[in-house]
Design a protein around this motif. Structure first.
Motif, PDB file in Angstrom:
ATOM      1  N   ARG A   1      -9.297   1.527 -14.958  1.00  0.00           N
ATOM      2  CA  ARG A   1      -8.873   1.095 -13.624  1.00  0.00           C
ATOM      3  C   ARG A   1      -7.887   2.078 -12.984  1.00  0.00           C
ATOM      4  N   ALA A   2      -7.238   2.901 -13.806  1.00  0.00           N
ATOM      5  CA  ALA A   2      -6.121   3.731 -13.354  1.00  0.00           C
ATOM      6  C   ALA A   2      -6.563   4.926 -12.521  1.00  0.00           C
ATOM      7  N   ASP A   3      -5.705   5.281 -11.562  1.00  0.00           N
ATOM      8  CA  ASP A   3      -5.889   6.488 -10.763  1.00  0.00           C
ATOM      9  C   ASP A   3      -5.377   7.711 -11.514  1.00  0.00           C
ATOM     10  N   ILE A   4      -4.353   7.501 -12.315  1.00  0.00           N
ATOM     11  CA  ILE A   4      -3.716   8.568 -13.087  1.00  0.00           C
ATOM     12  C   ILE A   4      -3.561   8.071 -14.511  1.00  0.00           C
ATOM     13  N   VAL A   5      -4.009   8.874 -15.474  1.00  0.00           N
ATOM     14  CA  VAL A   5      -3.856   8.526 -16.881  1.00  0.00           C
ATOM     15  C   VAL A   5      -3.241   9.707 -17.615  1.00  0.00           C
ATOM     16  N   ALA A   6      -2.187   9.442 -18.337  1.00  0.00           N
ATOM     17  CA  ALA A   6      -1.589  10.438 -19.226  1.00  0.00           C
ATOM     18  C   ALA A   6      -1.764   9.933 -20.649  1.00  0.00           C
ATOM     19  N   GLN A   7      -2.497  10.692 -21.448  1.00  0.00           N
ATOM     20  CA  GLN A   7      -2.739  10.306 -22.837  1.00  0.00           C
ATOM     21  C   GLN A   7      -1.693  10.944 -23.733  1.00  0.00           C
ATOM     22  N   LEU A   8      -0.983  10.093 -24.456  1.00  0.00           N
ATOM     23  CA  LEU A   8       0.012  10.574 -25.407  1.00  0.00           C
ATOM     24  C   LEU A   8      -0.537  10.439 -26.817  1.00  0.00           C
ATOM     25  N   PRO A   9      -0.060  11.290 -27.713  1.00  0.00           N
ATOM     26  CA  PRO A   9      -0.430  11.106 -29.111  1.00  0.00           C
ATOM     27  C   PRO A   9       0.319   9.905 -29.663  1.00  0.00           C
TER      28      PRO A   9
ATOM     29  N   ALA B   1       0.859  -1.184   0.000  1.00  0.00           N
ATOM     30  CA  ALA B   1       0.000   0.000   0.000  1.00  0.00           C
ATOM     31  C   ALA B   1       0.893   1.231   0.000  1.00  0.00           C
ATOM     32  N   GLY B   2       0.537   2.235  -0.782  1.00  0.00           N
ATOM     33  CA  GLY B   2       1.349   3.445  -0.874  1.00  0.00           C
ATOM     34  C   GLY B   2       2.378   3.407  -1.979  1.00  0.00           C
ATOM     35  N   ASP B   3       2.525   2.263  -2.645  1.00  0.00           N
ATOM     36  CA  ASP B   3       3.441   2.153  -3.771  1.00  0.00           C
ATOM     37  C   ASP B   3       2.704   2.497  -5.064  1.00  0.00           C
ATOM     38  N   LEU B   4       3.462   2.732  -6.111  1.00  0.00           N
ATOM     39  CA  LEU B   4       2.924   3.115  -7.417  1.00  0.00           C
ATOM     40  C   LEU B   4       3.321   2.095  -8.467  1.00  0.00           C
ATOM     41  N   LEU B   5       2.358   1.693  -9.289  1.00  0.00           N
ATOM     42  CA  LEU B   5       2.646   0.902 -10.483  1.00  0.00           C
ATOM     43  C   LEU B   5       2.350   1.774 -11.686  1.00  0.00           C
ATOM     44  N   LEU B   6       3.364   1.991 -12.519  1.00  0.00           N
ATOM     45  CA  LEU B   6       3.204   2.697 -13.785  1.00  0.00           C
ATOM     46  C   LEU B   6       3.184   1.672 -14.901  1.00  0.00           C
ATOM     47  N   ILE B   7       2.093   1.653 -15.637  1.00  0.00           N
ATOM     48  CA  ILE B   7       1.978   0.789 -16.807  1.00  0.00           C
ATOM     49  C   ILE B   7       2.087   1.661 -18.049  1.00  0.00           C
ATOM     50  N   THR B   8       2.896   1.213 -19.002  1.00  0.00           N
ATOM     51  CA  THR B   8       3.004   1.881 -20.297  1.00  0.00           C
ATOM     52  C   THR B   8       2.423   0.940 -21.340  1.00  0.00           C
ATOM     53  N   SER B   9       1.364   1.397 -22.009  1.00  0.00           N
ATOM     54  CA  SER B   9       0.689   0.554 -22.997  1.00  0.00           C
ATOM     55  C   SER B   9      -0.054   1.442 -23.982  1.00  0.00           C
ATOM     56  N   GLY B  10       0.328   1.368 -25.237  1.00  0.00           N
ATOM     57  CA  GLY B  10      -0.356   2.163 -26.250  1.00  0.00           C
ATOM     58  C   GLY B  10      -1.841   1.886 -26.279  1.00  0.00           C
ATOM     59  N   SER B  11      -2.205   0.621 -26.297  1.00  0.00           N
ATOM     60  CA  SER B  11      -3.626   0.240 -26.395  1.00  0.00           C
ATOM     61  C   SER B  11      -4.337   0.241 -25.058  1.00  0.00           C
TER      62      SER B  11
ATOM     63  N   ASP C   1      -5.394  -4.950 -12.030  1.00  0.00           N
ATOM     64  CA  ASP C   1      -6.357  -5.432 -11.039  1.00  0.00           C
ATOM     65  C   ASP C   1      -5.657  -5.753  -9.724  1.00  0.00           C
ATOM     66  N   LYS C   2      -4.497  -6.363  -9.814  1.00  0.00           N
ATOM     67  CA  LYS C   2      -3.767  -6.778  -8.615  1.00  0.00           C
ATOM     68  C   LYS C   2      -3.313  -5.580  -7.784  1.00  0.00           C
ATOM     69  N   VAL C   3      -2.779  -4.541  -8.432  1.00  0.00           N
ATOM     70  CA  VAL C   3      -2.287  -3.382  -7.680  1.00  0.00           C
ATOM     71  C   VAL C   3      -3.418  -2.730  -6.902  1.00  0.00           C
ATOM     72  N   LYS C   4      -4.619  -2.755  -7.454  1.00  0.00           N
ATOM     73  CA  LYS C   4      -5.748  -2.146  -6.759  1.00  0.00           C
ATOM     74  C   LYS C   4      -6.101  -2.943  -5.498  1.00  0.00           C
TER      75      LYS C   4
ATOM     76  N   LYS D   1      -3.472  -8.085 -22.053  1.00  0.00           N
ATOM     77  CA  LYS D   1      -4.101  -8.934 -21.025  1.00  0.00           C
ATOM     78  C   LYS D   1      -3.258  -9.069 -19.758  1.00  0.00           C
ATOM     79  N   SER D   2      -1.965  -9.323 -19.900  1.00  0.00           N
ATOM     80  CA  SER D   2      -1.123  -9.496 -18.714  1.00  0.00           C
ATOM     81  C   SER D   2      -1.041  -8.205 -17.900  1.00  0.00           C
ATOM     82  N   LEU D   3      -1.092  -7.068 -18.575  1.00  0.00           N
ATOM     83  CA  LEU D   3      -1.042  -5.789 -17.876  1.00  0.00           C
ATOM     84  C   LEU D   3      -2.368  -5.473 -17.200  1.00  0.00           C
ATOM     85  N   ILE D   4      -3.475  -5.916 -17.780  1.00  0.00           N
ATOM     86  CA  ILE D   4      -4.787  -5.749 -17.139  1.00  0.00           C
ATOM     87  C   ILE D   4      -4.807  -6.511 -15.820  1.00  0.00           C
ATOM     88  N   ALA D   5      -4.251  -7.717 -15.827  1.00  0.00           N
ATOM     89  CA  ALA D   5      -4.188  -8.506 -14.589  1.00  0.00           C
ATOM     90  C   ALA D   5      -3.361  -7.788 -13.525  1.00  0.00           C
ATOM     91  N   MET D   6      -2.247  -7.165 -13.922  1.00  0.00           N
ATOM     92  CA  MET D   6      -1.436  -6.398 -12.965  1.00  0.00           C
ATOM     93  C   MET D   6      -2.216  -5.202 -12.430  1.00  0.00           C
TER      94      MET D   6
END
Length: 186
Positions: free
Chosen positions: A123-131, A79-89, A100-103, A93-98
């Motif tokens: 699911r994300a608390d923070i989203v940064a949309q890139l072009p 608790a209190g840690d951050l998971l940053l996922i980088t995914s264009g789409s 869910d787990k971090v939450k 599937k494997s990142l969706i599972a992560m």
């Protein structure tokens, strides 16, 4: 047919246009989350994952506890840690599972993506949309001469490096102070 230099010039022009579209709010929220996290974890698949690893390396150079998900020396997320996922789409599937787990573990989830409304984005608390060009979309306004997700991956590296510069500002660090944490067994 173009020369390598001509192609490189076209890529730089695409990156210039992409850099003008980088999200200030998402970037600041990510910087604040990194600065306030106990530990920072990064995850991504393919080339997006390589950009995440480059970010983790720079975080380590800043003295921030940073880890790459899936490495043998990666600790558990608390608790209190951050998971940053980088995914264009935002649909890997494997990142969706992560995500869910971090939450369930009480961590914060951040996503850098082209698709903020994606499964991970929802699911994300923070989203940064890139072009970036959506794969196989001929009518995409961010159409690129580059193959596959290259424009997103390059823009991702620029975005994450800019976040590092913001963190350096906040921490009063410069490149010289970061060299003390650079690998020295090479």
């Amino acid at each position: 047919m173009h020369t390598t230099a001509e192609y490189a010039g076209k890529i730089v022009e695409e990156l210039r246009r992409a850099a003008e579209q980088l999200p200030s709010e998402g970037a600041e929220r990510l910087v604040e989350a990194v600065a306030g996290a106990g530990k920072v974890f990064v995850a991504g698949a393919g080339r997006s994952g390589l950009m995440a690893k480059a970010f983790a390396m720079r975080l380590m150079h800043l003295g921030i506890s940073a880890h790459v998900v899936g490495e043998t020396v990666t600790p558990g997320l608390d608790a209190g840690d951050l998971l940053l996922i980088t995914s264009g789409s935002g649909e890997t599937k494997s990142l969706i599972a992560m995500a869910d787990k971090v939450k369930t573990l009480g961590g914060t989830l951040a996503l850098v993506t082209i698709e903020p409304g994606s499964s991970i984005g929802q699911r994300a608390d923070i989203v940064a949309q890139l072009p970036g060009a959506v794969k196989d979309a001929a009518s995409d306004p961010n159409k690129t001469i580059q193959p596959m997700g290259s424009l997103f991956e390059q823009t991702l590296l620029l975005f994450l490096d800019a976040a590092i510069l913001r963190l350096m500002d906040k921490r009063g660090q410069d490149s010289g102070s970061m060299y003390g944490k650079h690998a020295n067994l090479e």
